[in-house]
Design a protein around this motif. Sequence first.
Motif, PDB file in Angstrom:
ATOM      1  N   GLY A   8      51.381  41.501  13.329  1.00 46.52           N
ATOM      2  CA  GLY A   8      51.858  41.476  12.081  1.00 46.52           C
ATOM      3  C   GLY A   8      50.747  41.426  10.935  1.00 46.52           C
ATOM      4  N   ILE A   9      49.342  40.878  10.973  1.00 43.46           N
ATOM      5  CA  ILE A   9      48.658  40.897   9.893  1.00 43.46           C
ATOM      6  C   ILE A   9      48.084  42.252  10.083  1.00 43.46           C
ATOM      7  N   ALA A  10      47.814  43.058  11.203  1.00 44.79           N
ATOM      8  CA  ALA A  10      47.592  44.533  11.168  1.00 44.79           C
ATOM      9  C   ALA A  10      48.352  45.232  10.373  1.00 44.79           C
ATOM     10  N   CYS A  11      49.791  44.906  10.493  1.00 47.96           N
ATOM     11  CA  CYS A  11      50.614  46.018   9.928  1.00 47.96           C
ATOM     12  C   CYS A  11      50.655  45.492   8.191  1.00 47.96           C
ATOM     13  N   CYS A  12      50.417  44.230   7.951  1.00 47.81           N
ATOM     14  CA  CYS A  12      50.425  44.041   6.458  1.00 47.81           C
ATOM     15  C   CYS A  12      49.209  44.618   5.863  1.00 47.81           C
ATOM     16  N   VAL A  13      47.805  44.691   6.568  1.00 43.81           N
ATOM     17  CA  VAL A  13      46.895  45.240   6.023  1.00 43.81           C
ATOM     18  C   VAL A  13      46.952  46.760   5.918  1.00 43.81           C
ATOM     19  N   LEU A  14      47.436  47.280   6.741  1.00 39.46           N
ATOM     20  CA  LEU A  14      47.558  48.809   6.731  1.00 39.46           C
ATOM     21  C   LEU A  14      48.667  49.137   5.556  1.00 39.46           C
ATOM     22  N   ILE A  15      49.882  48.479   5.684  1.00 40.06           N
ATOM     23  CA  ILE A  15      50.705  48.774   4.551  1.00 40.06           C
ATOM     24  C   ILE A  15      50.471  48.319   3.081  1.00 40.06           C
ATOM     25  N   SER A  19      41.387  37.721  12.722  1.00 39.45           N
ATOM     26  CA  SER A  19      40.234  38.438  13.333  1.00 39.45           C
ATOM     27  C   SER A  19      40.647  39.681  14.307  1.00 39.45           C
ATOM     28  N   ALA A  20      41.542  39.374  15.108  1.00 33.03           N
ATOM     29  CA  ALA A  20      42.306  40.118  15.804  1.00 33.03           C
ATOM     30  C   ALA A  20      43.012  41.398  15.116  1.00 33.03           C
ATOM     31  N   GLY A  21      43.565  40.875  14.121  1.00 36.43           N
ATOM     32  CA  GLY A  21      44.425  41.536  13.408  1.00 36.43           C
ATOM     33  C   GLY A  21      43.605  42.908  12.543  1.00 36.43           C
ATOM     34  N   VAL A  22      42.383  42.191  12.002  1.00 44.33           N
ATOM     35  CA  VAL A  22      41.588  43.356  11.214  1.00 44.33           C
ATOM     36  C   VAL A  22      41.269  44.297  12.311  1.00 44.33           C
ATOM     37  N   MET A  23      40.773  44.018  13.569  1.00 39.93           N
ATOM     38  CA  MET A  23      40.222  44.837  14.760  1.00 39.93           C
ATOM     39  C   MET A  23      41.492  45.906  14.816  1.00 39.93           C
ATOM     40  N   LEU A  24      42.600  45.337  14.986  1.00 35.60           N
ATOM     41  CA  LEU A  24      43.626  46.308  15.327  1.00 35.60           C
ATOM     42  C   LEU A  24      43.914  47.165  14.189  1.00 35.60           C
ATOM     43  N   SER A  25      43.822  46.759  12.930  1.00 35.01           N
ATOM     44  CA  SER A  25      43.869  47.831  11.831  1.00 35.01           C
ATOM     45  C   SER A  25      43.051  48.832  11.819  1.00 35.01           C
ATOM     46  N   LEU A  26      41.779  48.449  12.074  1.00 34.94           N
ATOM     47  CA  LEU A  26      40.807  49.512  11.968  1.00 34.94           C
ATOM     48  C   LEU A  26      40.871  50.473  13.135  1.00 34.94           C
ATOM     49  N   HIS A  57      37.454  49.054   2.977  1.00 41.04           N
ATOM     50  CA  HIS A  57      36.199  48.552   2.342  1.00 41.04           C
ATOM     51  C   HIS A  57      36.193  47.129   2.064  1.00 41.04           C
ATOM     52  N   VAL A  58      35.009  46.283   2.486  1.00 40.66           N
ATOM     53  CA  VAL A  58      35.070  44.910   2.204  1.00 40.66           C
ATOM     54  C   VAL A  58      34.802  44.670   0.813  1.00 40.66           C
ATOM     55  N   ASP A  59      35.843  44.430  -0.132  1.00 36.38           N
ATOM     56  CA  ASP A  59      35.658  44.329  -1.742  1.00 36.38           C
ATOM     57  C   ASP A  59      36.734  43.154  -1.830  1.00 36.38           C
ATOM     58  N   GLY A  60      36.528  42.843  -2.974  1.00 34.79           N
ATOM     59  CA  GLY A  60      37.211  41.634  -3.604  1.00 34.79           C
ATOM     60  C   GLY A  60      38.599  41.667  -3.199  1.00 34.79           C
ATOM     61  N   PHE A  61      39.162  43.036  -3.305  1.00 33.84           N
ATOM     62  CA  PHE A  61      40.726  43.110  -2.714  1.00 33.84           C
ATOM     63  C   PHE A  61      40.937  42.724  -1.408  1.00 33.84           C
ATOM     64  N   ILE A  62      40.172  43.160  -0.575  1.00 35.81           N
ATOM     65  CA  ILE A  62      40.520  43.049   0.780  1.00 35.81           C
ATOM     66  C   ILE A  62      40.248  41.839   1.076  1.00 35.81           C
ATOM     67  N   LEU A  63      39.208  40.896   0.751  1.00 31.15           N
ATOM     68  CA  LEU A  63      38.965  39.645   0.853  1.00 31.15           C
ATOM     69  C   LEU A  63      40.150  38.595   0.316  1.00 31.15           C
ATOM     70  N   LEU A  64      40.531  38.897  -0.703  1.00 33.16           N
ATOM     71  CA  LEU A  64      41.650  38.270  -1.288  1.00 33.16           C
ATOM     72  C   LEU A  64      42.967  38.463  -0.469  1.00 33.16           C
ATOM     73  N   LEU A  65      43.216  39.640   0.089  1.00 33.32           N
ATOM     74  CA  LEU A  65      44.145  39.744   1.011  1.00 33.32           C
ATOM     75  C   LEU A  65      44.033  38.847   2.327  1.00 33.32           C
ATOM     76  N   PHE A  66      42.838  39.041   2.808  1.00 36.32           N
ATOM     77  CA  PHE A  66      42.667  38.188   4.100  1.00 36.32           C
ATOM     78  C   PHE A  66      43.065  36.661   3.906  1.00 36.32           C
ATOM     79  N   LEU A  67      42.274  36.023   2.744  1.00 38.59           N
ATOM     80  CA  LEU A  67      42.397  34.817   2.551  1.00 38.59           C
ATOM     81  C   LEU A  67      44.110  34.492   2.224  1.00 38.59           C
ATOM     82  N   SER A  68      44.629  35.131   1.613  1.00 44.34           N
ATOM     83  CA  SER A  68      46.102  35.171   1.308  1.00 44.34           C
ATOM     84  C   SER A  68      47.084  34.980   2.606  1.00 44.34           C
ATOM     85  N   LEU A  69      46.657  36.062   3.431  1.00 41.95           N
ATOM     86  CA  LEU A  69      47.346  35.987   4.847  1.00 41.95           C
ATOM     87  C   LEU A  69      47.107  34.853   5.630  1.00 41.95           C
ATOM     88  N   GLY A  70      45.780  34.149   5.550  1.00 42.26           N
ATOM     89  CA  GLY A  70      45.459  33.000   6.186  1.00 42.26           C
ATOM     90  C   GLY A  70      46.103  31.810   5.733  1.00 42.26           C
TER      91      GLY A  70
END
Length: 817
Positions: free
Chosen positions: A30-37, A351-358, A375-388
């Motif tokens: 679910g996290i991998a799908c969210c990241v990609l989309i 962590s597994a979701g990020v690997m799957l998305s890559l 890219h590891v930037d503010g948006f990506i970090l905010l996305l990961f924190l929000s999902l967590g």
Amino acid sequence: MLKNYIKIAIRSLWKSKIHSFINVLGLSIGIACCVLITLFVKDEWTYDTFHTKADRIFRVWVKEDWGENQQFFNTVTPFPMGPVLKDNFQEVEHHVRINKVGTQVRVGNDQFSETLTFGGQNLFKVFDFEEISGDGNNALDSQDGLVITQSLADRYFGNTNPIDKVLSIQIGEKFEDFTVKSVVANVPTNSSIRFDLLISDLNYPRLYSERSLNSQWFNITPETYVLLAEDVSPEVLTTKFPSVFKSILGDEDFQRSNYTLGLQPLKSIHLDTSFPVGEAEVSDPKYAYILAGIALLILIVACINFVTLSIGRSLRRAREVGIRKVAGAYRSQLIFQFIGESLIITAVSLSAGVMLSLLALPVFNDLSGKSLVIHVDGFILLLFLSLGAIIGLIAGSYPAFVLSSFKPIAVLKGKLQTGSTRHGLRKALVGIQLVLSIFLISSTLVMRQQLTFLQNKNLGFNREQLAVVQLNVSREGRMTERIKAGFEKAEQFKVELSKIPDILSVCASSQGFGNGDWMNIGYTDDNGTYRTFNVNIIDDDYTETLNMEFSAGRNFSNNNPSDVRRSVIINEAFAKEYGWEQPIGRKIPGKNFIDHEVIGVVKDFNYQSLYTKVTPLVIVMDAEIPMSGSENFNVTSTVIPKLMIRIRPEKISEAMEQTKAVWDKLTNGEEFVFTFVDQALANQYRNDQNLGSIVSIATLLAMVIGSLGLYALASLAMQNRIKEISIRKVMGATEQSLLTLLFKDYFLLVSISLLISVPITWYFMDKWLQSFEYRVTMGITVFLLAGSLSFIIAFLTIGYQAIKTAWSRPAETLKYE
């Protein structure tokens, strides 16, 4: 204390390895799908925002209203539009005209087919494109200045410095030398303005007549952009347009056409389908919303798994909670403990979701037509924190409050009342999962049905094994003269290609399939009504090569000189527009058309996409016939003739190699480029095909996640009922009756979920199908298939656990009672 909490949490999760694995797997998918989309949606919604002046940049649009059903709305404009706006309105700081043409480029002894972009001299003062080398600000100030992208520089010049290198580009009748003044980074994928090869609009006089450039206001070609001065209101500025254009066009033409122009914000171009498509790419925003919805659905399914499994395990952990409360643990400490377990699962899943998305990113880019990167930037970090936070705190908080609420006395006496409410909630959550899964399955089936229909629909001509090769001719002279020169060149090819046994037939046509709208002519008929029709200029082998059928009359013939000079073929839609029952011998009802007559009516064929209905079409061998009566014409793709080559099915590669040999012989080294009609037509539905593929994959993932959750939940439920089943067996219950007992709740749950999902699927799929003029009808079969598949998956998922429970030996399960 914190260390102890973490130790207990890890020990508890490790003790229930299967359920923990199911939670982690479901959440990571679910996290991998969210990241990609989310990356896709962000790319769509941030189109053109990288330009620092984006809020002040607008594209000019033009609208004409000639009467009922005769409204013409365009985002490409007349050539004089930009200069007139700059000269008459001080609010306009700069104007930029942009359009593209196909051309030939010579690099040394090699020759390539390229798309050449003409840009206004102030392009780099209005738009921001990253410069790598050279002087972009002044590159377009001269007629021979050239700007190229890094990818083109690498292709043409390799590792050498391209600045001040010379490229020969075909402009008009001959090749002109252009000097590379600037190299820019590859244009971002989320840019409405795209180019690889850019020259100044100072070159317009080499291609277009003085009249077209300065005084023709009803012929449209370039997109016109304007940069407004600071603090200028576009709404206020547009109120000043009518008075200026009334004086330029003349009061009669201005009033008769209801000539209107306005300004479209740059940042709205990509996702605003209410405006017609110009040079800039437009995407339907519904795709971004649909994909965002799919990501949310998959994440919800995974979170439901998490909640239901946690609640399902509550009975097994009840004694632990009771003992810890007796030992003095506060409820807040227990809540903190269980939320901590949720956060650990979430962290591992993230962590597994990020690997799957890559890992999945290249495949997702292919499906979405994007070039996304993580890219590891503010948006990506905010996305990961929000999902967590969403998964760990929100999804994990309810189980934590449930587990911590157990009464220690009741638990330790074995009198814990689980209550129907908690069981009802678990069923409701699983039901939501099933509704979402059935919705995705049904939607996938409908989309596949529609896309298969598009691929297999009879278009009124044979699109198979039909190759298209664009011819190149001089761009000097009137358009009709260039078209005539193209057909003369085509005849040379037809003579040579007819000698190849694997080529069944060859024809030439000014219009192709799937590469833009066909030439459109506007005219006033004999009754004073303004009308339009599309035009194709062909040779006499066209209808035979494409296997078209006639409903009346006959085809053109080169043996009849009058066919070339004055004959016209129309389609059935044209005859229907005028109510002609006997069209043969009639004329196009306009006073200014030169002498001609209709000799045939071809059955309607879908020469444009299936999103739209077939519109009136005029087919001629002489372009002068439709052009003579034209008051307005619109061309979005080249009308220079194309060769259409019908190839023997089993000999395609051999025939194309022989065709290339003929091409090399007759063109002196021009790059040989060809496409196939079936592929070009399929590309028209690329977004829908990609969406269908993504929905199919999402459906599969949702089914996998849902099945894992259903399996785990069934496992817990069966374990909780093992003693009940054993007692029933002792009392004489058969295994068949026990299986029925264990299955009936799930059968009812799937049935209710199916009934709930049907209207939801019907509503959303009906909206999607309405975008097609030609579409399938949703029937009960789709929902029967989706329901059957759901039943099969559910029974296969819980079958093992149910059979294992029904076959259990009472002596083993009751020996301690």
